[in-house]
Design an enzyme around this catalytic site. Structure first.
Site, PDB file in Angstrom:
ATOM      1  N   LEU A  66       0.830  -1.203   0.000  1.00  0.00           N
ATOM      2  CA  LEU A  66       0.000   0.000   0.000  1.00  0.00           C
ATOM      3  C   LEU A  66       0.861   1.249   0.000  1.00  0.00           C
ATOM      4  O   LEU A  66       0.493   2.265  -0.606  1.00  0.00           O
ATOM      5  CB  LEU A  66      -0.945  -0.010   1.201  1.00  0.00           C
ATOM      6  CG  LEU A  66      -1.844  -1.235   1.328  1.00  0.00           C
ATOM      7  CD1 LEU A  66      -2.896  -1.017   2.413  1.00  0.00           C
ATOM      8  CD2 LEU A  66      -2.507  -1.583   0.012  1.00  0.00           C
ATOM      9  N   HIS A 117      -9.588  -4.617  12.040  1.00  0.00           N
ATOM     10  CA  HIS A 117      -9.411  -5.492  13.203  1.00  0.00           C
ATOM     11  C   HIS A 117      -9.585  -4.754  14.534  1.00  0.00           C
ATOM     12  O   HIS A 117      -9.563  -5.382  15.590  1.00  0.00           O
ATOM     13  CB  HIS A 117      -8.074  -6.204  13.114  1.00  0.00           C
ATOM     14  CG  HIS A 117      -8.017  -7.144  11.943  1.00  0.00           C
ATOM     15  ND1 HIS A 117      -8.777  -8.295  11.882  1.00  0.00           N
ATOM     16  CD2 HIS A 117      -7.350  -7.069  10.762  1.00  0.00           C
ATOM     17  CE1 HIS A 117      -8.549  -8.902  10.726  1.00  0.00           C
ATOM     18  NE2 HIS A 117      -7.699  -8.172  10.034  1.00  0.00           N
ATOM     19  N   TYR A 134      -2.659  -7.147  17.261  1.00  0.00           N
ATOM     20  CA  TYR A 134      -2.603  -6.216  16.137  1.00  0.00           C
ATOM     21  C   TYR A 134      -3.786  -5.248  16.200  1.00  0.00           C
ATOM     22  O   TYR A 134      -3.613  -4.027  16.101  1.00  0.00           O
ATOM     23  CB  TYR A 134      -2.612  -6.980  14.815  1.00  0.00           C
ATOM     24  CG  TYR A 134      -2.779  -6.098  13.601  1.00  0.00           C
ATOM     25  CD1 TYR A 134      -1.741  -5.287  13.166  1.00  0.00           C
ATOM     26  CD2 TYR A 134      -3.982  -6.067  12.898  1.00  0.00           C
ATOM     27  CE1 TYR A 134      -1.889  -4.466  12.056  1.00  0.00           C
ATOM     28  CE2 TYR A 134      -4.139  -5.251  11.787  1.00  0.00           C
ATOM     29  CZ  TYR A 134      -3.088  -4.458  11.371  1.00  0.00           C
ATOM     30  OH  TYR A 134      -3.247  -3.641  10.284  1.00  0.00           O
ATOM     31  N   SER A 175      -9.784  -4.965   3.374  1.00  0.00           N
ATOM     32  CA  SER A 175      -8.849  -5.803   2.618  1.00  0.00           C
ATOM     33  C   SER A 175      -8.471  -5.026   1.365  1.00  0.00           C
ATOM     34  O   SER A 175      -9.226  -4.993   0.392  1.00  0.00           O
ATOM     35  CB  SER A 175      -9.503  -7.135   2.247  1.00  0.00           C
ATOM     36  OG  SER A 175      -9.864  -7.848   3.406  1.00  0.00           O
ATOM     37  N   ARG A 180     -15.588 -12.898   2.684  1.00  0.00           N
ATOM     38  CA  ARG A 180     -15.393 -11.772   3.603  1.00  0.00           C
ATOM     39  C   ARG A 180     -14.883 -10.542   2.864  1.00  0.00           C
ATOM     40  O   ARG A 180     -15.293  -9.416   3.160  1.00  0.00           O
ATOM     41  CB  ARG A 180     -14.432 -12.192   4.713  1.00  0.00           C
ATOM     42  CG  ARG A 180     -14.074 -11.105   5.703  1.00  0.00           C
ATOM     43  CD  ARG A 180     -13.222 -11.662   6.827  1.00  0.00           C
ATOM     44  NE  ARG A 180     -12.684 -10.594   7.661  1.00  0.00           N
ATOM     45  CZ  ARG A 180     -11.545  -9.965   7.420  1.00  0.00           C
ATOM     46  NH1 ARG A 180     -10.796 -10.307   6.365  1.00  0.00           N
ATOM     47  NH2 ARG A 180     -11.128  -8.999   8.215  1.00  0.00           N
TER      48      ARG A 180
END
Length: 270
Positions: free
Chosen positions: A15, A113, A136, A165, A174
């Site tokens: 990214l 998360h 995390y 994602s 997902r």
């Protein structure tokens, strides 16, 4: 151009490379940094330096004179607390200290998360309770709370992108709910850099997905208008899940990793 001189941490990651190239192409002065070498040629006008954000003095030097810090330099997977702590806790602190010293805003790569133990059946906005699914996720909650304090106490503006994602295309069931396309990642980052009054915000980092788990309270305010939808890949993805825990919660396999409770049922819910 607002916030034209940027420190970009984690520039050598997938990214980070997307953002390095996109921001440089749009005329930003990018100081790209990472613990590892930048793979391939640098985009025109980009300067690269090795930096471990766990190094306080090094982070302060790298950020001197910047208008904004785009912070993607972190451990991106679930590991032990000690392995997470250096980059994700100390590093986040150092980035915000550098932002405070330079009166810069922070664009922080947070994560889905942070709310991983939210059930998939729920549709939530950014004010939903934090329910991290591992160390995390906890580290990203810490970054968000640090940003909240830095804004309330010192006026440091920050946007915390709860990235789902972010991959070229969704691969699983997902992902259809959490996918963030690379072009939409760039659009979201630019929106956070260019909006006049950012304040403190946690913002969902996903595309305009038909099956999204989330609805946003903040996209319109910052001018983010996602254009991509994971649904066009629905016929290609693997629709199976890896077990009852992963299938029940938004965090997927991160929730199942090391899970020691019995199979989830009503008694496991608050």
């Amino acid at each position: 151009m607002a916030h034209k001189t940027l420190l970009l941490t984690g520039a050598a990651g997938a990214l980070g490379r997307v953002l390095t190239e996109a921001l440089a192409a749009r005329g930003y002065n990018v100081r790209a940094t990472d613990r590892t070498a930048y793979p391939g040629p640098l985009p025109a006008g980009v300067r690269f330096a090795h930096l471990d954000v766990a190094d306080y003095a090094g982070t302060m030097r790298a950020a001197e004179g910047v208008d904004a810090i785009v912070h993607f330099g972190a451990v991106p997977v679930e590991l032990s607390f000690e392995e997470i702590a250096q980059a994700n806790l100390r590093g986040a602190n150092h980035v915000f200290e550098a932002a405070k010293a330079n009166r810069a805003r922070v664009i922080f790569a947070s994560s889905n998360h942070t709310v991983g133990f939210t059930e998939r059946a729920q549709t939530i906005d950014e004010d939903a309770p934090l329910r991290p699914d591992g160390y995390y996720g906890v580290s990203k909650c810490y970054g968000e709370m640090l940003g909240r304090m830095m804004f309330d106490k010192h006026g440091v503006e920050s946007a915390h992108l709860r990235i789902g994602s972010c991959i070229p295309k969704p691969l699983t069931k997902r992902h259809l709910s959490l996918w963030l396309s690379y072009p939409d990642l760039v659009r979201l980052t630019l929106a956070c850099l260019q909006t006049p009054d950012l304040g403190f915000r946690a913002v969902w980092g996903i595309s305009k997905n038909t099956r999204a788990f989330w609805r946003s309270k903040h996209w319109a305010a910052i001018g983010y208008a996602p254009e991509d939808d994971s649904e066009k890949f629905a016929s290609e993805v693997d629709m199976t899940d890896t077990g009852p825990v992963a299938e029940r919660f938004q965090g997927g396999d991160f929730c199942a990793n090391g899970y020691t409770r019995s199979v989830p049922g009503p008694a496991d819910l608050p």
